[in-house]
Design an enzyme around this catalytic site. Structure first.
Site, PDB file in Angstrom:
ATOM      1  N   LYS A  22       0.845  -1.210   0.000  1.00 19.42           N
ATOM      2  CA  LYS A  22       0.000   0.000   0.000  1.00 19.42           C
ATOM      3  C   LYS A  22       0.875   1.254   0.000  1.00 19.42           C
ATOM      4  CE  LYS A  22      -1.624   1.680   4.002  1.00 19.42           C
ATOM      5  NZ  LYS A  22      -1.401   3.112   4.302  1.00 19.42           N
ATOM      6  N   ASN A  23       1.866   1.292   0.894  1.00 16.78           N
ATOM      7  CA  ASN A  23       2.643   2.529   1.057  1.00 16.78           C
ATOM      8  C   ASN A  23       3.650   2.752  -0.057  1.00 16.78           C
ATOM      9  OD1 ASN A  23       1.115   3.029   3.245  1.00 16.78           O
ATOM     10  ND2 ASN A  23       2.682   2.498   4.767  1.00 16.78           N
ATOM     11  N   ARG A  99      -4.955  10.951   3.769  1.00 10.85           N
ATOM     12  CA  ARG A  99      -3.930  11.976   3.922  1.00 10.85           C
ATOM     13  C   ARG A  99      -2.750  11.768   2.989  1.00 10.85           C
ATOM     14  NH1 ARG A  99      -0.165  11.877   6.715  1.00 10.85           N
ATOM     15  NH2 ARG A  99      -0.500  13.996   7.461  1.00 10.85           N
ATOM     16  N   CYS A 123      -5.098  12.564  12.219  1.00  8.58           N
ATOM     17  CA  CYS A 123      -5.858  11.313  12.121  1.00  8.58           C
ATOM     18  C   CYS A 123      -5.801  10.671  13.505  1.00  8.58           C
ATOM     19  CB  CYS A 123      -5.244  10.405  11.064  1.00  8.58           C
ATOM     20  SG  CYS A 123      -3.666   9.735  11.568  1.00  8.58           S
ATOM     21  N   ARG A 128      -0.097  14.687  12.599  1.00  6.35           N
ATOM     22  CA  ARG A 128       0.440  14.491  11.250  1.00  6.35           C
ATOM     23  C   ARG A 128       0.722  15.820  10.503  1.00  6.35           C
ATOM     24  NH1 ARG A 128      -1.119   9.164   9.906  1.00  6.35           N
ATOM     25  NH2 ARG A 128       0.557   9.150   8.384  1.00  6.35           N
ATOM     26  N   PRO A 129       1.595  16.667  11.014  1.00  5.09           N
ATOM     27  CA  PRO A 129       1.892  17.932  10.324  1.00  5.09           C
ATOM     28  C   PRO A 129       2.595  17.691   8.982  1.00  5.09           C
ATOM     29  CG  PRO A 129       3.415  17.571  12.124  1.00  5.09           C
ATOM     30  CD  PRO A 129       2.400  16.480  12.224  1.00  5.09           C
ATOM     31  N   ILE A 130       2.684  18.739   8.152  1.00  2.20           N
ATOM     32  CA  ILE A 130       3.382  18.603   6.867  1.00  2.20           C
ATOM     33  C   ILE A 130       4.471  19.678   6.711  1.00  2.20           C
ATOM     34  CG2 ILE A 130       1.438  17.508   5.667  1.00  2.20           C
ATOM     35  CD1 ILE A 130       0.965  20.306   4.327  1.00  2.20           C
ATOM     36  N   ASP A 131       4.921  20.221   7.824  1.00  2.00           N
ATOM     37  CA  ASP A 131       5.930  21.297   7.763  1.00  2.00           C
ATOM     38  C   ASP A 131       7.209  20.853   7.036  1.00  2.00           C
ATOM     39  OD1 ASP A 131       6.034  19.612  10.140  1.00  2.00           O
ATOM     40  OD2 ASP A 131       7.792  20.784  10.712  1.00  2.00           O
ATOM     41  N   LEU A 132       7.587  19.590   7.220  1.00  2.00           N
ATOM     42  CA  LEU A 132       8.833  19.117   6.571  1.00  2.00           C
ATOM     43  C   LEU A 132       8.655  19.025   5.050  1.00  2.00           C
ATOM     44  CD1 LEU A 132       9.890  16.344   9.124  1.00  2.00           C
ATOM     45  CD2 LEU A 132      10.682  18.713   9.000  1.00  2.00           C
ATOM     46  N   ASP A 313       4.530   0.677  12.035  1.00  2.00           N
ATOM     47  CA  ASP A 313       3.323   0.045  11.473  1.00  2.00           C
ATOM     48  C   ASP A 313       3.152  -1.399  11.913  1.00  2.00           C
ATOM     49  OD1 ASP A 313       3.483   1.769   8.253  1.00  2.00           O
ATOM     50  OD2 ASP A 313       2.905   2.408  10.259  1.00  2.00           O
ATOM     51  N   ILE A 335       7.462   7.118  17.045  1.00  5.15           N
ATOM     52  CA  ILE A 335       7.140   7.852  15.816  1.00  5.15           C
ATOM     53  C   ILE A 335       5.858   8.671  15.958  1.00  5.15           C
ATOM     54  CG2 ILE A 335       6.667   7.657  13.331  1.00  5.15           C
ATOM     55  CD1 ILE A 335       9.455   6.740  13.969  1.00  5.15           C
ATOM     56  N   ARG A 405      -8.540  -0.386   4.076  1.00  3.14           N
ATOM     57  CA  ARG A 405      -7.575   0.579   3.529  1.00  3.14           C
ATOM     58  C   ARG A 405      -6.222  -0.082   3.287  1.00  3.14           C
ATOM     59  NH1 ARG A 405      -7.701   6.271   6.440  1.00  3.14           N
ATOM     60  NH2 ARG A 405      -6.332   6.562   4.655  1.00  3.14           N
TER      61      ARG A 405
HETATM   62  C1  EPZ Z   1       4.204   7.042   6.254  1.00  4.73           C
HETATM   63  O1  EPZ Z   1       3.436   8.077   6.830  1.00  4.73           O
HETATM   64  C2  EPZ Z   1       3.270   5.841   6.145  1.00  4.73           C
HETATM   65  N1  EPZ Z   1       2.134   6.176   5.287  1.00  4.73           N
HETATM   66  C3  EPZ Z   1       2.774   5.448   7.540  1.00  4.73           C
HETATM   67  O2  EPZ Z   1       1.994   4.266   7.396  1.00  4.73           O
HETATM   68  C4  EPZ Z   1       3.984   5.127   8.420  1.00  4.73           C
HETATM   69  O3  EPZ Z   1       3.541   4.835   9.720  1.00  4.73           O
HETATM   70  C5  EPZ Z   1       4.943   6.330   8.452  1.00  4.73           C
HETATM   71  O4  EPZ Z   1       5.312   6.688   7.098  1.00  4.73           O
HETATM   72  C6  EPZ Z   1       6.202   6.042   9.240  1.00  4.73           C
HETATM   73  O5  EPZ Z   1       6.867   4.948   8.698  1.00  4.73           O
HETATM   74  C7  EPZ Z   1       2.283   6.119   3.949  1.00  4.73           C
HETATM   75  O6  EPZ Z   1       3.354   5.822   3.436  1.00  4.73           O
HETATM   76  C8  EPZ Z   1       1.066   6.449   3.128  1.00  4.73           C
HETATM   77  P1  EPZ Z   1       6.294  10.359   8.421  1.00  4.73           P
HETATM   78  P2  EPZ Z   1       4.030   9.591   6.864  1.00  4.73           P
HETATM   79  O7  EPZ Z   1       6.245  11.634   7.639  1.00  4.73           O
HETATM   80  O8  EPZ Z   1       4.835   9.841   5.649  1.00  4.73           O
HETATM   81  C9  EPZ Z   1       6.290  13.684  11.800  1.00  4.73           C
HETATM   82  C10 EPZ Z   1       0.156   2.846   7.731  1.00  4.73           C
HETATM   83  O9  EPZ Z   1      -0.343   2.342   8.750  1.00  4.73           O
HETATM   84  N2  EPZ Z   1       6.222  14.647  10.699  1.00  4.73           N
HETATM   85  O10 EPZ Z   1       7.485   9.481   8.281  1.00  4.73           O
HETATM   86  O11 EPZ Z   1       2.922  10.526   7.173  1.00  4.73           O
HETATM   87  C11 EPZ Z   1       5.014  12.862  11.937  1.00  4.73           C
HETATM   88  O12 EPZ Z   1       4.056  13.555  12.705  1.00  4.73           O
HETATM   89  C12 EPZ Z   1       0.601   4.303   7.756  1.00  4.73           C
HETATM   90  O13 EPZ Z   1       0.348   2.243   6.649  1.00  4.73           O
HETATM   91  C13 EPZ Z   1       6.381  16.001  10.963  1.00  4.73           C
HETATM   92  O14 EPZ Z   1       6.571  16.404  12.109  1.00  4.73           O
HETATM   93  O15 EPZ Z   1       4.987   9.498   8.138  1.00  4.73           O
HETATM   94  C14 EPZ Z   1       5.498  11.611  12.608  1.00  4.73           C
HETATM   95  O16 EPZ Z   1       5.578  11.851  14.007  1.00  4.73           O
HETATM   96  C15 EPZ Z   1       0.350   4.967   9.102  1.00  4.73           C
HETATM   97  N3  EPZ Z   1       6.324  16.894   9.934  1.00  4.73           N
HETATM   98  C16 EPZ Z   1       6.918  11.431  12.059  1.00  4.73           C
HETATM   99  O17 EPZ Z   1       7.293  12.715  11.519  1.00  4.73           O
HETATM  100  C17 EPZ Z   1       6.129  16.488   8.636  1.00  4.73           C
HETATM  101  O18 EPZ Z   1       6.107  17.351   7.730  1.00  4.73           O
HETATM  102  C18 EPZ Z   1       7.039  10.408  10.942  1.00  4.73           C
HETATM  103  O19 EPZ Z   1       6.057  10.736   9.972  1.00  4.73           O
HETATM  104  C19 EPZ Z   1       5.966  15.109   8.376  1.00  4.73           C
HETATM  105  C20 EPZ Z   1       6.036  14.207   9.419  1.00  4.73           C
END
Ligand code: EPZ
Length: 427
Positions: A22-23, A99, A123, A128-132, A313, A335, A405
Site C-alpha cells: 500500500k505505502n 492523507r 488522524c 500528522r503535520p506537513i511542515d517538513l 506500522d 514515531i 484501507r
Molecule cells: C508514512 O506516513 C506511512 N504512510 C505510515 O503508514 C507510516 O507509519 C509512516 O510513514 C512512518 O513509517 C504512507 O506511506 C502512506 P512520516 P508519513 O512523515 O509519511 C512527523 C500505515 O499504517 N512529521 O514518516 O505521514 C510525523 O508527525 C501508515 O500504513 C512532521 O513532524 O509518516 C510523525 O511523528 C500509518 N512533519 C513522524 O514525523 C512532517 O512534515 C514520521 O512521519 C511530516 C512528518
C-alpha cells in the site's frame, strides 16, 4: 457498515500470497503526474486507499485503466497517463479521507509549476503535520502560501531549481514529495537525513525507470540530477512488508505456520528478528518466507524507529502477539504520539496492558476472550483481528473500513489458511 466476525482458537496453516505494498503504491501512483507518457504499475493491491488515490488523480486529469488480475488473482495492473494536467487542486473532501493525497504536491509543482492541496489534518494516530514537506519544496525555490485550510505551492518562473534539503527528523512522506519534485528541478538536489524505508527505494527505482538520475539509494543521503522531462515506464510494486509481518503474527499468535508468498527478507530484517526473538521459526524460501510458531511466545522489549529499525506500522500487531507471551514485554512508540488506540480494545478481550506515556507494558496472560471491539485505525484494526484469531469464543470487529484501507481481501486470505472468519454487512 461492515463488521468481521471471528471464532478464535484455530491454528493457521498454509500459504498466503502477499499483495503489492500500500505505502509503495500510494507514492508510485502520483509519479504519473511527472510525464505525459504512460506509467504502468503492476502488482497494485486492491485497496480502498488505492481507489481513492485513483479518483484524485482522475480529477487532476490523469486517465487510468485497470487491467485484470493475474497469478494469485489478487494483484492487478493499472496504467496511468497525464497527457495534460486538467487541475492542480486536491480538494478537501478527498484529502480528508486519505492523507496520502499530500503526495500529489511535489509532482504537481514539478510538472505544472503550481499545486493547491487541502491540508490533510490529523488522524487517529497523531496530528500528522506537513511542515517538513513544505520546507523541502521551499528549498527547491517554491513559494508556499497557507490559506483557508489549503496549502498553495508555486514554482518560480522557469521552474524549480535544485538545492540542499536537510531534514531535522526522518519523514517518509516528506522524502517522497522532495524526491518527486527534485527529479524535474533544474540542477542537482541533495536530500540529507532522507527516510530509508523500502517504499522510498521503490519510488526511486520507479523514477529511475522513468529516466530520472538518482544516487544514494537505500542510504540517508539522496542526490538527484534534475531532468527536463521524464518518460513512461512499466514498474512492479514491491510486496507489502507490513501485510507480510501482520500475517506472520497471525501464525505466531495461533500456534500455526504460514508461508508468506512473495515476501522479501531484505525489507523485513527488523520484523523477522522480532519474530525470532519472540521464539518463532523463520525460514527464507525462494519466493517468500515461512514463519512458524515454536512453543510459547517469549516476551520482548521493542522500540519503534525509522527503517531499518522496527517499524511503527508493526507495533500494534506485535502487541497482540505479546499479550499472550510467557512474561512481560515493553513496547515503546517513538514515531506517532497516539498509536495505542488498540490497547483499550485488547484489554476488553482480557489483555493486561498498561500505557505509560510513549511506552506500553504488556503482561502476558494465559488466554484472551472474544468480544465486540471497535477498530480505530488501520494497524489497530489488524491487532484486533489477530487477537480474535487466538481468543476463546467470538470476536466482532466493527468499523472494518479501516482494515479495507490496507489489507486486501483479508477474510479470504485468512479463511483459506483455516481461520473461522466472515464479513457481515449491515448495509
Ligand atoms: C508514512 O506516513 C506511512 N504512510 C505510515 O503508514 C507510516 O507509519 C509512516 O510513514 C512512518 O513509517 C504512507 O506511506 C502512506 P512520516 P508519513 O512523515 O509519511 C512527523 C500505515 O499504517 N512529521 O514518516 O505521514 C510525523 O508527525 C501508515 O500504513 C512532521 O513532524 O509518516 C510523525 O511523528 C500509518 N512533519 C513522524 O514525523 C512532517 O512534515 C514520521 O512521519 C511530516 C512528518
Amino acid at each position: 457498515m461492515d463488521r468481521i466476525i471471528i471464532r478464535g482458537g484455530r491454528p493457521l496453516n498454509g500459504r498466503i500470497a502477499i499483495s503489492g505494498a500500500k505505502n509503495a503504491a500510494l507514492t508510485l501512483m502520483p509519479c504519473a503526474l511527472l510525464t505525459d507518457e504512460i506509467l504502468e504499475l503492476q502488482n497494485l493491491p486492491r485497496l480502498a486507499d488505492v481507489d481513492s488515490f485513483m479518483h484524485l488523480l482522475n480529477q487532476l486529469g490523469v486517465s487510468t485503466m485497470v487491467k485484470g488480475a493475474k497469478g494469485d488473482g489478487f494483484s492487478r495492473t493499472m496504467t496511468l497517463k497525464a497527457s495534460d494536467i486538467a487541475s492542480t487542486v486536491a480538494p478537501y473532501d478527498i484529502v480528508r479521507k486519505m492523507r496520502a493525497s499530500i503526495l500529489v504536491l511535489g509532482p504537481l509543482l514539478a510538472r505544472a509549476g503550481e499545486a493547491t492541496v487541502s491540508l490533510p489534518g490529523g488522524c487517529a494516530i497523531g496530528n500528522r503535520p506537513i511542515d517538513l514537506h513544505l520546507k523541502a519544496l521551499q528549498a527547491l525555490g517554491a513559494e508556499i502560501e497557507l490559506a483557508a485550510g489549503y496549502v498553495k505551492a508555486t514554482a518560480p518562473e522557469g521552474g524549480l531549481t535544485g538545492g540542499t534539503i536537510s531534514f531535522p527528523t526522518v519523514s517518509v512522506g516528506a522524502t517522497e514529495n522532495a524526491l518527486m519534485a527534485a527529479v524535474l528541478a533544474r540542477g542537482t538536489t541533495v536530500i540529507e537525513n532522507a527516510a530509508r524505508e523500502p517504499e522510498i527505494t521503490d519510488l526511486a527505482q520507479c523514477l529511475i525507470a522513468m529516466g530520472a538520475e538518482i544516487e544514494g539509494l537505500r542510504s540517508d543521503t539522496l542526490t538527484i540530477h534534475g531532468k527536463d522531462r521524464l518518460h513512461g515506464a512499466a514498474y512492479q510494486v514491491m510486496p507489502d512488508r507490513i501485510e507480510a509481518g501482520s500475517y506472520a503474527c497471525a501464525a505466531m499468535i495461533t500456534g500455526g505456520a504460514l508461508e508468506l508468498a512473495n515476501a522479501r527478507e531484505d525489507s523485513m530484517h527488523a520484523i523477522l528478528a522480532g519474530l525470532k526473538d519472540a521464539g518463532g521459526e523463520v525460514e527464507i524460501l525462494d519466493n517468500g518466507i515461512r514463519v512458524s510458531a515454536n512453543g510459547a511466545t517469549r516476551p520482548l522489549s521493542l522500540s519503534t524507529a525509522p527503517f531499518p529499525a522496527f517499524p511503527t506500522d508493526m507495533q500494534a500487531q506485535f502487541m497482540s502477539m505479546l499479550a499472550l507471551a510467557d512474561g512481560t514485554s515493553l513496547l515503546t512508540e517513538t514515531i506517532f504520539e497516539n498509536r495505542y488506540m488498540h490497547v483499550p480494545e485488547l484489554s476488553r478481550m482480557g489483555a493486561d496492558i498498561e500505557v505509560r506515556g510513549r511506552s506500553a507494558v504488556v503482561r502476558g496472560v494465559d488466554h484472551l476472550v472474544g468480544a465486540p471491539v471497535m477498530a480505530t485505525d488501520l494497524r489497530a484494526s489488524m491487532s484486533l483481528v489477530l487477537a480474535g484469531l487466538a481468543a476463546r469464543g467470538e470476536t466482532q470487529v466493527n468499523r472494518v473500513y479501516h482494515l479495507d484501507r490496507g489489507y486486501e481481501r483479508l477474510e479470504e486470505k485468512l479463511s483459506a489458511v483455516g481461520a473461522d472468519i466472515e464479513r457481515v454487512s449491515d448495509g
